[in-house]
Write an enzyme that holds these catalytic residues in place. Structure first.
Site, PDB file in Angstrom:
ATOM      1  N   ASP A   1      -3.622  -7.349  -7.370  1.00 25.24           N
ATOM      2  CA  ASP A   1      -5.049  -7.825  -7.256  1.00 25.24           C
ATOM      3  C   ASP A   1      -5.171  -7.814  -9.189  1.00 25.24           C
ATOM      4  O   ASP A   1      -5.912  -6.679  -9.442  1.00 25.24           O
ATOM      5  CB  ASP A   1      -5.796  -6.869  -6.950  1.00 25.24           C
ATOM      6  CG  ASP A   1      -5.762  -7.548  -5.582  1.00 25.24           C
ATOM      7  OD1 ASP A   1      -6.245  -8.368  -4.820  1.00 25.24           O
ATOM      8  OD2 ASP A   1      -4.902  -6.969  -4.827  1.00 25.24           O
TER       9      ASP A   1
ATOM     10  N   HIS B   1       0.950  -1.190  -0.288  1.00 30.49           N
ATOM     11  CA  HIS B   1       0.037   0.300  -0.437  1.00 30.49           C
ATOM     12  C   HIS B   1       0.593   1.187   0.265  1.00 30.49           C
ATOM     13  O   HIS B   1       0.481   2.654  -0.349  1.00 30.49           O
ATOM     14  CB  HIS B   1      -0.775   0.502   1.208  1.00 30.49           C
ATOM     15  CG  HIS B   1      -1.869  -1.273   1.088  1.00 30.49           C
ATOM     16  ND1 HIS B   1      -1.492  -2.070   2.525  1.00 30.49           N
ATOM     17  CD2 HIS B   1      -2.910  -1.593   0.413  1.00 30.49           C
ATOM     18  CE1 HIS B   1      -2.669  -3.079   2.510  1.00 30.49           C
ATOM     19  NE2 HIS B   1      -3.736  -2.563   1.113  1.00 30.49           N
TER      20      HIS B   1
HETATM   21  P1  AMP Z   1      -6.099  -3.949   0.172  1.00 30.35           P
HETATM   22  O1  AMP Z   1      -6.270  -3.407   1.303  1.00 30.35           O
HETATM   23  O2  AMP Z   1      -6.046  -5.540   0.316  1.00 30.35           O
HETATM   24  O3  AMP Z   1      -8.060  -3.349  -0.495  1.00 30.35           O
HETATM   25  O4  AMP Z   1      -5.048  -3.424  -1.318  1.00 30.35           O
HETATM   26  C1  AMP Z   1      -5.123  -2.099  -1.343  1.00 30.35           C
HETATM   27  C2  AMP Z   1      -4.504  -2.069  -2.842  1.00 30.35           C
HETATM   28  O5  AMP Z   1      -3.441  -2.603  -2.865  1.00 30.35           O
HETATM   29  C3  AMP Z   1      -5.196  -2.659  -4.183  1.00 30.35           C
HETATM   30  O6  AMP Z   1      -5.156  -2.060  -5.123  1.00 30.35           O
HETATM   31  C4  AMP Z   1      -3.632  -3.715  -3.883  1.00 30.35           C
HETATM   32  O7  AMP Z   1      -3.522  -4.073  -5.433  1.00 30.35           O
HETATM   33  C5  AMP Z   1      -2.928  -3.000  -3.931  1.00 30.35           C
HETATM   34  N1  AMP Z   1      -2.096  -3.799  -3.159  1.00 30.35           N
HETATM   35  C6  AMP Z   1      -2.230  -4.709  -1.900  1.00 30.35           C
HETATM   36  N2  AMP Z   1      -1.047  -5.503  -1.897  1.00 30.35           N
HETATM   37  C7  AMP Z   1      -0.127  -5.037  -2.627  1.00 30.35           C
HETATM   38  C8  AMP Z   1       1.286  -5.247  -2.993  1.00 30.35           C
HETATM   39  N3  AMP Z   1       2.176  -6.373  -2.250  1.00 30.35           N
HETATM   40  N4  AMP Z   1       1.868  -4.920  -3.341  1.00 30.35           N
HETATM   41  C9  AMP Z   1       1.633  -3.465  -4.406  1.00 30.35           C
HETATM   42  N5  AMP Z   1      -0.055  -3.244  -4.533  1.00 30.35           N
HETATM   43  C10 AMP Z   1      -0.428  -4.531  -3.465  1.00 30.35           C
END
Ligand code: AMP
Length: 283
Positions: free
Chosen positions: A156, A38
């Protein structure tokens, strides 16, 4: 200084002021439990835009009945700190009631439904209704924050593809910026759900990225047959993992492909114990 806002009204008032000043606004939608993945999105937004809004909202509409909505980690104080360290201007952390009203009922709300062909594969096959929930909450966040740019992780990949398509199909005046997957030094893709893993499970989970890197290696050596690459990757995966899918997808059409070429999405989902993890590479 990062300001935390809990109401839509207050956020919209701030956005209006920024728009009047001609500021370029970036939005980073998240479900919180923020980590280095994030952080990379927030940093990128702060570099690209004048103002950055990070939303922290565990969105009930994207969780199925038997999924981890109630146990999903909620760490708002830490999230605000990480957002601040990466130069976010606002953390928008609404309650479910603020987003969906008093009597939350997914069957009695307007949903944004992404195309069947995109939803009916990879994660969408088992997470029925998940991408309707994602597209709906992202639409709401877009309407509320009116960003010029929105930042999404390649982690994702299906979600990213769906959001890009939605922005195009529904004429949102927003530029979607894809951000690379951030990994631990050992290769494990960082995820809020990694917190669920025991040390032993973490070791087993490592075989997920190893399987992907093996595919990448053999592809670079000239092997392009998906079945051969699949069979090789399977031998790398820890035997205790429950593989949900390992698919080869043409990243232009988002259709399954038998022959790997440049820009093929290799996407994997496996359960380690009860924790469902996803990862991918693009060749
Ligand atoms: P989430 O909180 O899991 O819904 O993720 C929020 C955003 O952060 C989404 O756009 C995810 O794809 C991105 N994200 C989560 N983990 C990673 C990671 N390891 N590397 C890059 N982006 C990430």
């Amino acid at each position: 200084m990062t300001t935390t806002i809990h109401t839509i009204n207050e956020l919209q008032t701030q956005i209006k002021t920024w728009k009047n000043s001609g500021f370029v606004i970036g939005l980073v939608p998240t479900m919180g439990a923020l980590h280095k993945g994030h952080a990379s999105l927030i940093k990128k937004s702060a570099e690209t835009c004048d103002k950055t809004v990070v939303s922290v909202f565990v969105n009930p509409t994207q969780f199925g009945a038997n999924e981890d909505f109630s146990k999903y980690p909620r760490t708002l104080d830490k999230d605000i700190q990480l957002a601040e360290e990466n130069n976010a201007d606002i953390v928008f952390a609404p309650s479910s009631e603020e987003m969906y009203g008093k009597n939350y009922n997914k069957d009695f709300m307007t949903l944004v439904c992404p195309p069947y062909d995109l939803v009916n594969q990879l994660c969408g096959k088992t997470r029925i209704g998940h991408f309707d929930g994602v597209a709906t909450v992202v639409t709401k966040l877009f309407n509320i924050a009116q960003p010029d740019y929105a930042f999404f992780g390649q982690k994702d990949a299906q979600q990213l593809y769906i959001i890009k398509k939605m922005v195009k199909d529904l004429n949102f005046p927003i530029k979607i910026i894809p951000c690379p997957i951030i990994r631990e030094s050992n290769g494990l893709a960082i995820s809020s759900r990694n917190q669920y893993l025991t040390q032993e499970e973490k070791q087993k989970a490592l075989s997920i990225s190893k399987a992907l890197f093996t595919i990448q290696k053999y592809y670079e050596q000239g092997i392009t047959d998906a079945q051969t690459l699949f069979d090789t990757a399977i031998t790398v995966l820890d035997k205790d993992l429950e593989l949900e899918y390992l698919n080869f997808i043409d990243y232009e059409t988002f259709k399954k492909t038998d022959i790997i070429k440049q820009h093929t999405l290799v996407a994997i989902c496996a359960k380690v114990g009860s924790t469902r993890l996803i990862d991918n590479i693009i060749t």
